[in-house]
Design an enzyme around this catalytic site. Structure first.
Site: not given
Ligand code: NAD
Length: 502
Positions: A306, A404, A271, A195
């Site tokens: 990331c 983040e 992850e 997906k």
């Protein structure tokens, strides 16, 4: 194949972007299909705000169809029972087909998520293809084990495919993220349901079309575009998915652990996010190179990476000088048309995400000193772009030092000595990447040993290579993508113990 001169020309990319056919249907059981519900959603070019295409919106029913077809192909052994050589050849053929379409794929990624076409064409797409080749080459070069048992016994310890692998991926490196999951999962003989992110489904769909052309049997790779809450959740909760590999935010990663607990205890590999520190010591001789890498580390893909080095931890004695080097360089990164190969900074993936990054910048203005940037801008009067932004005098407990941001925003903290640098670097819930700049070899070893991160680069920021495992500690996730170790996620150890008569 286009000529280099063409590729450096803005009109070449605009022409390519206009003419590239955009895939819009799901791929289930080897066929291009609509959603059972008939629904579609718009995929939007964030650099212009224009709708690129209406994409099939898969939901739980379509995910169930995809899992059924993946299971059927796995049980029939159409793929896993082919010889390693045959599987390698199909995957290498797929890499060849992707290679032949590099420019079109680069244009699609640029259109779909605002990425600079120069980065997509010059780095992201070739890297993705290289990773696919790397895992393909591994297929017929991997041996299993024989256990040291007493005479009269043989213990065969083999790594076998798990069955049906679900993969849910983010939008920041659309083809890479798809290949990071699919290549090792397919190489190991699994069937896959992928997906892609709703913001950037195009290249994953093209990847699956080309996989069929390369000879991957029907049902082995299925792609269901759709939203996270519906299609993503359905895959996470499906009772017949054996393993779920996820890349995305930590908040959604936690949901996948819950989905697995509530359903069939499928293996979950995560992850997730990061807040990677870059530590620059005063004994770093080449501060110019360090500044180049810090800037490209936070501005590549508009900071939507990331493992971006988003926390700069710099020794107090060189802080002012290093900040000057950074601001000089950042001034060259003006947001521009992502399809123009001269542009240095592309669009944010969507207006909603840009607004989120701007909220962090507002928080930064309250809690630290704004040194550069800080504004949302448009290009040619349209789109979602943000200036490269630096905050200095950031306290370790500031929001911009802890969360983040996923944008072109660098938080700069100072330190007095090595112990303080290590403590600051590790003061995070994340542990994905890190970078250390020093010309003292003992310090390089000592500090990288103590920093909690999956990959620590010494005198390099955020290095990625197919041979190097990628992944994190703490809330950055579990398991590793890339390298031989990626195969561990998509296989289980199976032992056959044979007792024979002497
Ligand atoms: P996201 O978590 O919002 O979405 C990722 C994927 O999960 C998408 O396909 C989305 O549709 C799906 N999803 C969203 N909500 C869901 C739900 N409730 N149930 C099931 N699926 C759901 O992340 P994003 O905004 O697409 O990507 C940015 C994040 O990805 C950042 O946090 C970044 O650090 C992380 N990321 C990590 C790595 C890594 O390797 N560690 C690499 C790239 C990106």
């Amino acid at each position: 194949m286009a000529k280099i001169a063409d590729i450096e020309d803005r009109s070449y990319w605009h022409k390519t972007a206009k003419s590239v056919p955009l895939p819009t249907q799901a791929i289930i059981g080897g066929r291009q299909v609509d959603a059972r519900s008939g629904k579609r959603f718009a995929t939007i070019n964030p650099a212009t705000g224009e709708t690129l295409a209406d994409i099939v919106e898969g939901d739980a029913t379509d995910v169930d169809d995809a899992v059924t077809s993946a299971r059927r192909s796995f049980d029939a052994g159409h793929w896993r029972n082919q010889s390693p050589l045959a599987r390698k050849r199909v995957l290498l053929k797929l890499a060849e087909l992707l290679n032949a379409e590099q420019q079109q794929l680069a244009a699609m990624e640029s259109l779909d998520m605002g990425k600079l076409v120069r980065d997509a064409a010059g780095n992201d797409i070739p890297t993705a293809i290289n990773i696919l080749q790397w895992h393909a080459e591994e297929v017929d070069k991997t041996y299993d084990e024989v256990a040291p048992l007493p005479v009269g016994n043989v213990g065969l310890i083999r790594r076998v495919p798990l069955g049906v692998v679900g993969a849910v991926v983010p939008w920041n490196f659309p083809l890479n993220m798809a290949i990071w999951k699919c290549a090792p999962a397919l190489a190991a003989g699994n069937s896959v349901v992928l997906k892609p992110a709703e913001q950037s489904p195009l290249t994953a769909l093209r990847f699956a079309q080309l996989a069929l052309e390369a000879g991957l049997p029907e049902g082995v790779l299925n792609v269901v575009p759709g939203f996270g809450e519906t299609a993503g959740q359905a895959l996470g909760r499906h009772m017949d998915v054996d393993c779920l590999a996820f890349t995305g935010s930590t908040a959604v990663g936690k949901m996948f652990l819950r989905y697995a607990g509530d359903s069939n205890l499928k293996q979950v590999w995560l992850e997730c996010g990061g807040k990677s520190p870059v530590v620059v010591f005063e004994d770093c001789e080449d501060l110019e190179t360090a500044a180049d890498q810090v800037v490209s580390g936070i501005l590549y893909n508009q900071g939507q990476v990331c493992s971006a080095g988003s926390r700069l931890i710099v020794q107090d004695s060189i802080r002012a000088r290093f900040l000057d080097l950074l601001t000089e360089r950042m001034a060259q990164y003006r947001p521009g048309d992502p399809l123009d190969p001269q542009s240095r900074l592309g669009a944010m993936v969507e207006a909603k995400h840009a607004a989120n990054v701007m909220r962090y910048i507002e928080a930064g203005c309250r809690e630290a000193t704004l040194v550069a940037g800080g504004n949302a801008v448009t290009v040619n009067g349209r789109g979602s772009f943000i200036e490269p932004t630096i905050f200095s005098d950031v306290r370790p407990d500031a929001v911009i030092a802890r969360e983040e941001i996923f944008g072109p925003v660098l938080a700069v903290l100072g330190f007095a000595d090595e112990a303080e640098a290590i403590a600051l670097a590790n003061d995070s819930v994340y542990g994905l990447g890190a970078s250390v700049w020093t010309d003292n070899l003992s310090r390089a070893h000592r500090v990288s040993e103590q920093i909690v991160a999956g990959v620590v680069g010494v005198n390099v920021v955020d290095p990625v290579n197919p041979a190097i495992p990628f992944g994190g500690f703490r809330q950055s996730g579990s398991g590793r993508d890339l390298s031989r170790h990626a195969a561990e996620k998509y296989t289980a150890l199976k032992t056959t113990w044979i007792r024979f008569k002497n």
